[in-house]
Motif scaffolding. Structure first.
Motif, PDB file in Angstrom:
ATOM      1  N   HIS A 170       0.820  -1.214   0.000  1.00  0.00           N
ATOM      2  CA  HIS A 170       0.000   0.000   0.000  1.00  0.00           C
ATOM      3  C   HIS A 170       0.850   1.258   0.000  1.00  0.00           C
ATOM      4  O   HIS A 170       0.533   2.237  -0.687  1.00  0.00           O
ATOM      5  CB  HIS A 170      -0.954  -0.033   1.197  1.00  0.00           C
ATOM      6  N   VAL A 173       1.948   1.852  -3.541  1.00  0.00           N
ATOM      7  CA  VAL A 173       0.924   2.487  -4.380  1.00  0.00           C
ATOM      8  C   VAL A 173       0.959   3.999  -4.146  1.00  0.00           C
ATOM      9  O   VAL A 173       0.927   4.795  -5.094  1.00  0.00           O
ATOM     10  CB  VAL A 173      -0.470   1.916  -4.070  1.00  0.00           C
ATOM     11  N   ILE A 176       4.025   5.513  -5.811  1.00  0.00           N
ATOM     12  CA  ILE A 176       3.847   5.636  -7.261  1.00  0.00           C
ATOM     13  C   ILE A 176       2.948   6.841  -7.588  1.00  0.00           C
ATOM     14  O   ILE A 176       3.263   7.645  -8.464  1.00  0.00           O
ATOM     15  CB  ILE A 176       3.273   4.332  -7.859  1.00  0.00           C
ATOM     16  N   VAL A 402       8.660   6.815  -8.780  1.00  0.00           N
ATOM     17  CA  VAL A 402       7.778   5.815  -9.398  1.00  0.00           C
ATOM     18  C   VAL A 402       8.483   4.462  -9.466  1.00  0.00           C
ATOM     19  O   VAL A 402       7.914   3.427  -9.113  1.00  0.00           O
ATOM     20  CB  VAL A 402       7.338   6.269 -10.810  1.00  0.00           C
ATOM     21  N   TYR A 403       9.752   4.477  -9.877  1.00  0.00           N
ATOM     22  CA  TYR A 403      10.483   3.213 -10.000  1.00  0.00           C
ATOM     23  C   TYR A 403      10.745   2.591  -8.629  1.00  0.00           C
ATOM     24  O   TYR A 403      10.741   1.370  -8.486  1.00  0.00           O
ATOM     25  CB  TYR A 403      11.798   3.419 -10.766  1.00  0.00           C
ATOM     26  N   PHE A 406       7.652   0.854  -7.875  1.00  0.00           N
ATOM     27  CA  PHE A 406       7.567  -0.390  -8.651  1.00  0.00           C
ATOM     28  C   PHE A 406       8.335  -1.498  -7.940  1.00  0.00           C
ATOM     29  O   PHE A 406       7.867  -2.626  -7.819  1.00  0.00           O
ATOM     30  CB  PHE A 406       8.178  -0.201 -10.051  1.00  0.00           C
ATOM     31  N   ILE A 409       6.678  -2.444  -4.519  1.00  0.00           N
ATOM     32  CA  ILE A 409       5.382  -3.135  -4.619  1.00  0.00           C
ATOM     33  C   ILE A 409       5.628  -4.616  -4.930  1.00  0.00           C
ATOM     34  O   ILE A 409       4.927  -5.496  -4.436  1.00  0.00           O
ATOM     35  CB  ILE A 409       4.437  -2.480  -5.651  1.00  0.00           C
ATOM     36  N   ILE A 410       6.661  -4.887  -5.737  1.00  0.00           N
ATOM     37  CA  ILE A 410       6.968  -6.286  -6.053  1.00  0.00           C
ATOM     38  C   ILE A 410       7.450  -7.009  -4.793  1.00  0.00           C
ATOM     39  O   ILE A 410       6.979  -8.101  -4.461  1.00  0.00           O
ATOM     40  CB  ILE A 410       8.018  -6.375  -7.190  1.00  0.00           C
ATOM     41  N   LEU A 413       4.462  -7.523  -2.517  1.00  0.00           N
ATOM     42  CA  LEU A 413       3.550  -8.591  -2.942  1.00  0.00           C
ATOM     43  C   LEU A 413       4.150  -9.963  -2.660  1.00  0.00           C
ATOM     44  O   LEU A 413       3.455 -10.883  -2.241  1.00  0.00           O
ATOM     45  CB  LEU A 413       3.223  -8.450  -4.432  1.00  0.00           C
ATOM     46  N   PHE A 414       5.469 -10.097  -2.894  1.00  0.00           N
ATOM     47  CA  PHE A 414       6.106 -11.384  -2.629  1.00  0.00           C
ATOM     48  C   PHE A 414       6.053 -11.714  -1.142  1.00  0.00           C
ATOM     49  O   PHE A 414       5.748 -12.840  -0.759  1.00  0.00           O
ATOM     50  CB  PHE A 414       7.558 -11.392  -3.141  1.00  0.00           C
ATOM     51  N   THR A 416       3.898 -10.556   1.030  1.00  0.00           N
ATOM     52  CA  THR A 416       2.514 -10.797   1.427  1.00  0.00           C
ATOM     53  C   THR A 416       2.023 -12.176   1.022  1.00  0.00           C
ATOM     54  O   THR A 416       1.393 -12.878   1.814  1.00  0.00           O
ATOM     55  CB  THR A 416       1.595  -9.740   0.779  1.00  0.00           C
ATOM     56  N   PHE A 417       2.314 -12.565  -0.223  1.00  0.00           N
ATOM     57  CA  PHE A 417       1.686 -13.779  -0.727  1.00  0.00           C
ATOM     58  C   PHE A 417       2.569 -15.014  -0.652  1.00  0.00           C
ATOM     59  O   PHE A 417       2.076 -16.127  -0.604  1.00  0.00           O
ATOM     60  CB  PHE A 417       1.244 -13.582  -2.179  1.00  0.00           C
ATOM     61  N   ASN A 446      -0.573 -21.122   3.820  1.00  0.00           N
ATOM     62  CA  ASN A 446       0.050 -22.337   3.292  1.00  0.00           C
ATOM     63  C   ASN A 446       0.305 -23.355   4.400  1.00  0.00           C
ATOM     64  O   ASN A 446       1.436 -23.747   4.682  1.00  0.00           O
ATOM     65  CB  ASN A 446       1.349 -21.994   2.545  1.00  0.00           C
TER      66      ASN A 446
END
Lengths: 471, 279
Positions: A170, A173, A176, A402-403, A406, A409-410, A413-414, A416-417, A446
């Motif tokens: 978040h 985001v 960015i 922005v970069y 980017f 965020i990657i 996400l990794f 988090t998931f 998992n």
């Protein structure tokens, strides 16, 4: 404090229900902009077919530039606000959870555990406890022990940080979006066409429907523009040879290619387009019907008279057109014979085709007739073309931000998931010679992977505590 | 050309594996499923070989580039990613019924590439805008994302069928299907993979666009539709993680999401824009 004084608003802004509604709203409204043309030329054409009432509505809703409209930006702002409030609302609890000292002596994790997760050891209690402690210390960074005379509980864990993943996503985001705002406030998007061999120090900015000049503070010189083609005729390379000039001196020379922008003084140059214009020279081919001589060629330059061979007359190139009367490139020549009146007429480059397409055209219109000055007939062999290179000229100080967004965020996400918070409880109890070691575990996600990890752990713990036994 | 001939045969392989997966479900005989897996694996091997042949061929023509640059190449790659991802999943979950719902997608993509007049299989050189290392990263991540969403779509269909079937439980067709809970979990996992890949795909595309045109985001229709797709799946993940949505609602969202994927991939070509070379 904010939470108490304005609770209804805070609750509204911190709700995930609002997030879901806003995400769907952005998705649905975005569709309009992909159907309604957003570029000036196509939008104007589209607008012509609308009824005045509808056109008014479209204009007042800024539907022809909807991604920059007040209402669309408001939705994005509200989404950003929702994200900030949501995070602020939940972060203290998350932090508390993160800092929480785990309680090793819980019985709940051991409820309903499969029997193969219980090891029976023949050694002493202290010895076994030390061994298990060493074993776990090797594998896990954080360990909490609760020890009494009769029993010992271990609690080990890894991946506690995974609960922060979602905050990182978040935050990214927001980073960015912030980069986007900085770019549009402090940066600019401009363009400029430079003819081969010429220089400029100003570019044009598109601001809404108007165009403004911008002085770069240095000069750009386009030495050369070239296109390279593949064998099948497809373009292979667009290339501009550029020079950057400051105070009359070339300070940088560079080759500009598509996908390889050049940066100079914080401004980035992109090879965006190209085009050609007629230059100021032409090559004429001339035949003489009376004297049986070979056709000859004559190079002429705009406004510079040359003698017409075999005759006292002088010929002057009066005009060049890229597309004369929609029939392609043409040149206008004037012939000044000695003591007679001047004759001017146009010569088409594709004379032969035009004659075939419009039979009799040259006889009917002396101004277009290549044989207007008898006995000569004139042909255009070549018209000099000059290329210009179309450059996109940008400054965007928001890019680093922005970069960064980017990248984070990657990572977020990794985390988090794909990472999970895995916790292990080990309980040791019993009398010397009959020690029971129970292993249980829980994962934030998992659980299947967790079970596999537990199985592996139990197997190696077994071979560590019972070194002599064959498995 | 050799590779396009191989690929047109592979198309039938995938259709055949669909038939065997279907037969397994109808007859409730696992042996048919094993045959289907063998056919699919053989198909994937041939498919991989054909992709390599096309790649090598482009170097022989002196215009060497990875086969990821136009509609034909994207279709054959899409089909390949679907099958690859499906076989990996099949190995993991040890249930073959998903194959019945997923192999037709790979078959359709390959059939469209091989037999449509609109899709040219000619190997063409890269125009300057496509000459970038970002092309490979962008296309690979996007299509693995699309493939994961395709699998999620198939699983969602299975879930909805399973639920609607609960009323008349006697039909044999559904007996081999995994439990509704497993399907739901599997669906969620596929969406996570797809979402990660789509995010990577949008980011690589964005960085590339900034290098090529000086703008990392220009609201071109394809960009916008990829964002719409991303938002739909983001909504789905929020609904699931925070609001605890499961089951039918999630399966329906996944189907809407896949419709957005298809529109991003094909529909946008009717709207024109920066991605026009992919037509």
């Amino acid at each position: 404090m904010v939470k108490k004084t304005s609770k209804p608003l805070w609750d509204f802004l911190s709700s995930v229900r609002l997030t879901v509604v806003l995400l769907i709203l952005v998705a649905i409204t975005s569709i309009f902009g992909t159907i309604i043309p957003q570029e000036q030329v196509t939008a104007t054409r589209f607008a012509r077919d609308l009824s005045p009432g509808l056109l008014n509505l479209f204009n007042s809703l800024q539907l022809f530039d909807m991604y920059h409209s007040v209402w669309f930006r408001s939705i994005i702002c509200l989404l950003a606000l929702n994200l900030i409030v949501c995070s602020l609302d939940r972060f203290p609890a998350t932090l508390k959870l993160f800092r929480l000292t785990p309680k090793p002596d819980r019985s709940k994790p051991f409820e309903g555990m499969p029997p193969h997760r219980v090891l029976t050891i023949e050694g002493g209690l202290k010895e076994t406890t030390d061994n298990v402690g060493d074993f776990l210390k090797e594998r896990y960074n954080t360990m909490v022990i609760k020890k009494t005379d009769k029993e010992t509980y271990f609690h080990c864990e890894k991946g506690r940080f995974t609960i922060f993943g979602v905050y990182l996503v978040h935050l990214s985001v927001l980073i960015i979006l912030m980069g986007g705002i900085i770019g549009s406030l402090l940066g600019f998007n401009g363009y400029v066409n430079i003819l081969e061999g010429e220089s400029t120090d100003t570019v044009f900015l598109r601001e809404g429907m108007s165009y403004n000049d911008k002085d770069l503070g240095f000069g750009i010189h386009c030495e050369n523009f070239s296109i390279d083609f593949y064998d099948n005729g497809m373009p292979k390379e667009y290339r501009s040879d550029l020079k950057f000039i400051m105070e009359g001196k070339t300070v940088k020379e560079a080759i500009l290619l598509v996908n390889h922008p050049i940066k100079f003084k914080g401004i980035t140059f992109y090879q965006a387009s190209y085009g050609s214009l007629a230059g100021d020279k032409a090559l004429l081919k001339i035949s003489n019907a009376e004297i049986d001589m070979h056709d000859f060629t004559l190079e002429v330059e705009l406004g510079k008279p040359v003698p017409l061979p075999g005759n006292g007359a002088r010929l002057i190139l009066a005009d060049i057109s890229d597309d004369f009367m929609n029939m392609g490139p043409a040149v206008k020549i004037s012939i000044m014979p000695e003591g007679r009146e001047e004759i001017s007429f146009w010569l088409f480059k594709y004379q032969y085709n035009i004659k075939k397409q419009y039979p009799g055209i040259f006889d009917n219109f002396p101004k277009l007739n290549p044989s207007s000055y008898k006995p000569y007939t004139f042909y255009v062999d070549d018209i000099e073309t000059v290329y210009y290179s179309g450059l996109q000229v940008n400054k965007n100080p928001g890019i680093p931000l922005v970069y960064t967004g980017f990248f984070t965020i990657i990572v977020g996400l990794f985390v988090t998931f794909l990472t999970s918070h895995r916790r292990i409880w080990v309980h040791i109890t019993g009398k010397p010679g009959n020690i029971s070691v129970k292993v249980a575990g829980k994962a934030s996600k998992n659980q299947v992977g967790m079970e596999k990890e537990l199985d592996r752990l139990v197997t190696s713990l077994d071979s560590c505590l019972n070194p002599g036994r064959e498995i | 050309m050799l590779h396009s001939v191989i690929l047109s045969y592979i198309t039938f392989f995938y259709f055949l594996s669909f038939l065997f997966y279907l037969l397994m479900m109808v007859m409730e005989k696992k042996a048919f499923g094993q045959i289907a897996t063998i056919i699919t694996l053989t198909g994937l091997a041939g498919h991989t070989f054909a992709l390599i042949v096309r790649w090598v061929e482009s170097y022989r023509l002196d215009i060497g580039h990875a086969p990821l640059s136009n509609l034909y190449e994207s279709l054959i790659f899409f089909s390949w990613t679907i099958i690859l991802l499906y076989l990996l999943m099949e190995r993991r979950i040890k249930n073959r019924t998903v194959g019945t719902f997923v192999t037709p997608l790979a078959f359709l993509a390959l059939a469209y590439a091989s037999f449509s007049d609109n899709v040219s299989s000619e190997i063409r050189p890269l125009i300057p805008a496509l000459q970038s290392n970002w092309l490979t990263a962008h296309v690979i991540t996007c299509f693995f994302g699309y493939a994961a969403f395709a699998l999620s779509f198939g699983i969602s269909l299975m879930y909805l069928l399973k639920k609607s079937h609960m009323a008349n439980i006697k039909t044999g067709f559904f007996n081999l299907l995994p439990g509704a809970g497993t399907l739901d979990e599997l669906n969620y996992n596929m969406v996570i993979i797809g979402f990660l890949m789509l995010t990577l795909g949008i980011i690589t595309g964005s960085v590339w666009a900034n290098a090529a045109w000086g703008s990392y985001w220009s609201w071109d229709p394809k960009e916008t539709w990829s964002l719409i797709t991303w938002l739909v799946y983001a909504t789905m993940l929020h609904a699931r993680m925070v609001r605890g949505w499961k089951g039918k609602r999630l399966a329906s969202l996944s189907i809407i999401g896949f419709a957005c994927v298809l529109f991003t991939y094909f529909g946008v070509n009717f709207l024109a824009g920066l991605h026009s070379y992919a037509v």
